[in-house]
Scaffold this active site. Structure first.
Site, short mmCIF file in Angstrom:
data_model
loop_
_atom_site.label_atom_id
_atom_site.label_comp_id
_atom_site.label_asym_id
_atom_site.label_seq_id
_atom_site.Cartn_x
_atom_site.Cartn_y
_atom_site.Cartn_z
N ASP A 147 0.88 -1.17 0.00
CA ASP A 147 0.00 0.00 0.00
C ASP A 147 0.91 1.22 0.00
O ASP A 147 1.69 1.42 0.95
CB ASP A 147 -0.90 0.01 1.24
N ASP A 207 -13.67 -2.89 -2.44
CA ASP A 207 -13.57 -2.63 -1.01
C ASP A 207 -14.98 -2.69 -0.44
O ASP A 207 -15.85 -1.90 -0.82
CB ASP A 207 -12.97 -1.24 -0.75
#
Length: 266
Positions: free
Chosen positions: A11, A130
């Site tokens: 990330d 998500d």
């Protein structure tokens, strides 16, 4: 028997690898190029690179950093963050990515998935989802294609910051029908908690998809990976901090999973 895949995730924020809990409270987790090289050497099956603030900051993925990461890899490499056009994908593939991951732009314009699949082939196109919210019970769900609105959690965009009213399991089927080659399913409720993957929503989508599903969010122990491959029916499992900080070594994990009867590439 197809082998299951173990996928570390970088990330990226401001050019650095970060990790948080429930998509918040980010902390520095190391240099992305050094981590990428380490994972390739340690036996990761693939690597995912997500520029987690590209959409929020309204900018493109960090192409030069992608180029530097790709240069040290000999495993498949997926890149996501701020991707919204054929030109964006082309630039990342030229920089060394093998696949691209689209999320917010696909929700905003579902036809983008069709366009990218036609242009580059489904094998290049991963749709990241998500999701947040509880999965439906069997009695609530009925059939996979006709759950009540919102069942299974709702899709979130912009790095998890913006909720939508799109049911996750509906969106998963739609992107498959539009030509996605893979789904990266992240449970925001489980992310960074290290209490286990979201098994029910992962299983529902995996059992009803004809494309591979990567489970993400919640890995904390080796047993959690075993559960997501068996109960959750996932094709691959993605994790970040437990690998970044060497809480679990990839080869140790693979040997453990092999001992549990799960086919791995060792």
């Amino acid at each position: 028997m197809l082998t299951k895949r173990i996928i570390p995730c970088l990330d990226i924020k401001d050019g650095k690898t970060v990790k948080g809990v429930n998509f918040e409270n980010l902390r520095d987790a190391g240099d992305p190029v050094e981590l990428a090289q380490r994972y390739a050497q340690e036996g990761a099956d693939e690597l995912v690179f997500l520029d987690i603030t590209a959409t929020v900051d309204n900018r493109k993925t960090l192409v030069e950093l992608v180029r530097r990461v790709a240069a040290v890899l000999d495993i498949p490499f997926t890149v996501g963050g701020g991707i919204a056009s054929v030109a964006d994908v082309s630039a990342l593939l030229q920089a060394g990515a093998d696949k691209v991951s689209v999320n917010s732009a696909a929700v905003r314009n579902p036809g983008l998935v069709d366009e990218l699949a036609r242009e580059f082939g489904s094998q290049c196109i991963v749709v990241a989802i998500d999701t947040k919210g509880l999965p439906p019970t069997p009695s609530e769900r009925g059939g996979f294609l006709a759950p009540p609105s919102g069942a299974g959690g709702a899709v979130h965009t912009h790095g998890g910051r913006k909720p939508t009213d799109i049911p996750t399991i509906h969106w998963a089927k739609e992107v498959e029908n539009r030509g996605a080659g893979e789904i990266l399913l992240t449970s925001m409720d489980s992310d960074g908690m290290k209490t286990g993957f979201a098994l029910e929503i992962t299983r529902i989508i995996s059992e009803n998809a004809t494309i591979p599903v990567i489970a993400s969010g919640g890995a904390g122990t080796m047993a959690h990976f075993s559960e997501v491959f068996t109960t959750g029916k996932a094709d691959a499992a993605l994790a970040a901090s437990i690998f970044h900080f060497k809480e679990i070594e990839i080869q140790d994990l693979k040997r453990y999973l092999q001992s549990q009867g799960i086919a791995m590439r060792l």
